[in-house]
Scaffold this active site. Structure first.
Site, PDB file in Angstrom:
ATOM      1  N   GLN A   1     -39.475  22.207  47.969  1.00  0.00           N
ATOM      2  CA  GLN A   1     -40.362  23.777  47.852  1.00  0.00           C
ATOM      3  C   GLN A   1     -40.898  23.551  46.157  1.00  0.00           C
ATOM      4  O   GLN A   1     -42.354  24.640  46.083  1.00  0.00           O
ATOM      5  CB  GLN A   1     -39.802  25.089  48.300  1.00  0.00           C
ATOM      6  CG  GLN A   1     -38.300  25.057  46.623  1.00  0.00           C
ATOM      7  CD  GLN A   1     -37.988  26.904  47.584  1.00  0.00           C
ATOM      8  OE1 GLN A   1     -37.115  25.983  48.444  1.00  0.00           O
ATOM      9  NE2 GLN A   1     -38.059  27.597  47.078  1.00  0.00           N
TER      10      GLN A   1
ATOM     11  N   LEU B   1     -35.695  40.953  37.880  1.00  0.00           N
ATOM     12  CA  LEU B   1     -34.816  39.528  37.727  1.00  0.00           C
ATOM     13  C   LEU B   1     -35.289  38.169  37.988  1.00  0.00           C
ATOM     14  O   LEU B   1     -35.787  38.243  39.467  1.00  0.00           O
ATOM     15  CB  LEU B   1     -33.112  40.525  37.458  1.00  0.00           C
ATOM     16  CG  LEU B   1     -32.243  41.081  36.727  1.00  0.00           C
ATOM     17  CD1 LEU B   1     -31.560  41.347  37.362  1.00  0.00           C
ATOM     18  CD2 LEU B   1     -32.995  40.721  35.879  1.00  0.00           C
TER      19      LEU B   1
ATOM     20  N   MET C   1     -30.882  29.136  45.731  1.00  0.00           N
ATOM     21  CA  MET C   1     -31.437  28.610  44.798  1.00  0.00           C
ATOM     22  C   MET C   1     -30.167  28.479  43.428  1.00  0.00           C
ATOM     23  O   MET C   1     -30.278  27.048  42.346  1.00  0.00           O
ATOM     24  CB  MET C   1     -32.235  27.548  44.686  1.00  0.00           C
ATOM     25  CG  MET C   1     -33.409  27.561  45.772  1.00  0.00           C
ATOM     26  SD  MET C   1     -35.381  26.955  45.218  1.00  0.00           S
ATOM     27  CE  MET C   1     -35.692  28.203  44.291  1.00  0.00           C
TER      28      MET C   1
ATOM     29  N   GLY D   1     -29.911  40.301  40.311  1.00  0.00           N
ATOM     30  CA  GLY D   1     -30.597  40.385  42.285  1.00  0.00           C
ATOM     31  C   GLY D   1     -29.753  39.838  43.160  1.00  0.00           C
ATOM     32  O   GLY D   1     -29.395  39.973  44.136  1.00  0.00           O
ATOM     33  N   HIS D   2     -29.172  38.745  43.049  1.00  0.00           N
ATOM     34  CA  HIS D   2     -28.954  37.875  44.027  1.00  0.00           C
ATOM     35  C   HIS D   2     -27.299  38.818  44.412  1.00  0.00           C
ATOM     36  O   HIS D   2     -27.114  38.716  45.351  1.00  0.00           O
ATOM     37  CB  HIS D   2     -28.458  36.795  43.778  1.00  0.00           C
ATOM     38  CG  HIS D   2     -29.652  35.819  43.455  1.00  0.00           C
ATOM     39  ND1 HIS D   2     -29.694  34.715  41.879  1.00  0.00           N
ATOM     40  CD2 HIS D   2     -30.398  34.780  44.357  1.00  0.00           C
ATOM     41  CE1 HIS D   2     -30.842  34.432  41.786  1.00  0.00           C
ATOM     42  NE2 HIS D   2     -31.142  34.207  43.414  1.00  0.00           N
TER      43      HIS D   2
ATOM     44  N   GLY E   1     -34.461  38.990  48.406  1.00  0.00           N
ATOM     45  CA  GLY E   1     -34.578  39.836  47.518  1.00  0.00           C
ATOM     46  C   GLY E   1     -36.462  39.627  47.437  1.00  0.00           C
ATOM     47  O   GLY E   1     -37.479  38.656  48.149  1.00  0.00           O
TER      48      GLY E   1
ATOM     49  N   HIS F   1     -27.918  36.276  39.513  1.00  0.00           N
ATOM     50  CA  HIS F   1     -27.949  36.936  38.442  1.00  0.00           C
ATOM     51  C   HIS F   1     -27.871  38.236  39.446  1.00  0.00           C
ATOM     52  O   HIS F   1     -27.308  38.253  40.848  1.00  0.00           O
ATOM     53  CB  HIS F   1     -29.486  37.207  38.333  1.00  0.00           C
ATOM     54  CG  HIS F   1     -30.711  37.059  38.645  1.00  0.00           C
ATOM     55  ND1 HIS F   1     -31.260  38.198  39.743  1.00  0.00           N
ATOM     56  CD2 HIS F   1     -31.574  35.415  38.764  1.00  0.00           C
ATOM     57  CE1 HIS F   1     -32.434  37.355  39.978  1.00  0.00           C
ATOM     58  NE2 HIS F   1     -32.310  36.296  39.626  1.00  0.00           N
TER      59      HIS F   1
END
Ligand code: PAF
Length: 280
Positions: free
Chosen positions: A61, A184, A30, A36-37, A147, A34
């Protein structure tokens, strides 16, 4: 990296890659990307010939309009990060492109989508299934990367993949944490520096609870009490569940894999943070 805004253009590009026998990885996001992505994207780039990253702030959502309104939007920075990670296509459609008509489909995969986040955010997982099923049918990926931070989301999406018969592998990827343990999340950018420091206690306490050797109920109570004692944190729920079905467990022998899933309000705004810990 190519930025594509329409489904027809995306399909046309991917058809060419498929004709040449290339494998395709999809990383749904979305935006507000960061590290993590970035770890998901890098993994997809390693494991597939072509990597598509979708950037779409999916309105269906969000059960709370305020949450949607204040969700960070950083498209230019997102595209720069994706370029650095080696993504091939950023798919950034408008809401009209994805939902020219309201999506009336209903998905229901209890207990995975009815407990925890499902109970706190009615309609949330229905919206996730709406968008993810659409993305799967546009992209037809060989692999899709999610994730593990959103632990419950992966369980729901796996049920949807089985239900609708999508031929793809859902690849769960480990949570990326700050040095102090804070998971994150795009929402962390809404925290003040001080709140970020406080938020790191969530993982610290959950981690500590693993070492105490207490039964399930006492472990639960320990985590909730220790976090609630910290100024600026308030637990919304902490559930210790079967890692596959997400059904509650009452003993450590109840399931082969057991995780604790938590949601905590942090700060005065407040910002809702989610995390989890694996007990076995
Ligand atoms: O995890 C997210 O960011 C979203 O729920 C997803 C999977 C991109 C669907 O909008």
């Amino acid at each position: 990296m190519e930025i594509i805004n329409t489904i027809s253009q995306l399909r046309e590009r991917l058809a060419r890659h498929r004709d040449e026998g290339r494998s395709v990885g999809l990383v749904p996001t979305m935006g507000a990307l960061h590290e993590g992505h970035a770890s998901l994207v890098r993994r997809s780039v390693r494991e597939n010939d072509v990597t598509v990253v979708s950037i779409f702030l999916n309105p269906t959502q969000f059960n709370d309009p305020k949450d949607l309104e204040r969700y960070p939007r950083t498209l230019d920075a997102d595209c720069r990060l994706l370029e650095q990670c080696g993504a091939d296509i950023a798919f950034a459609p408008s809401v009209k492109e994805i939902y020219p008509e309201p999506d009336t489909r209903r998905f229901s995969y209890p207990p995975t989508d009815s407990v925890m986040e499902g109970a706190m955010r009615p309609g949330h997982f229905n919206g996730v299934c709406q968008i993810v099923s659409k993305l799967f049918s546009y992209v037809e990926p060989d692999r899709a990367y999610f994730g593990e931070k959103d632990y419950q989301q992966i369980a729901v999406i796996r049920r949807m993949i089985d239900d609708l018969g999508f031929k793809l592998e859902a690849v769960p990827c480990p949570v990326v944490r700050q040095e102090d343990g804070l998971a994150l999340s795009s929402r962390n950018s809404l925290l003040s520096d001080e709140e970020r420091v406080i938020a790191a206690n969530i993982y610290r306490v959950m981690n500590e609870s693993r070492t105490l050797g207490l039964p399930v109920q006492q472990t639960h109570d320990y985590v909730v009490d220790a976090i609630n004692k910290i100024d600026g944190l308030e637990v919304q729920y902490f559930s210790i569940v079967d890692g596959d079905t997400l059904a509650d467990v009452s003993s450590w022998d109840d399931a082969p894999s057991i995780v604790g899933c938590i949601t905590v309000f942090c700060g005065t705004k407040p910002i809702r943070l989610i995390d989890h810990i694996r007990y076995k």
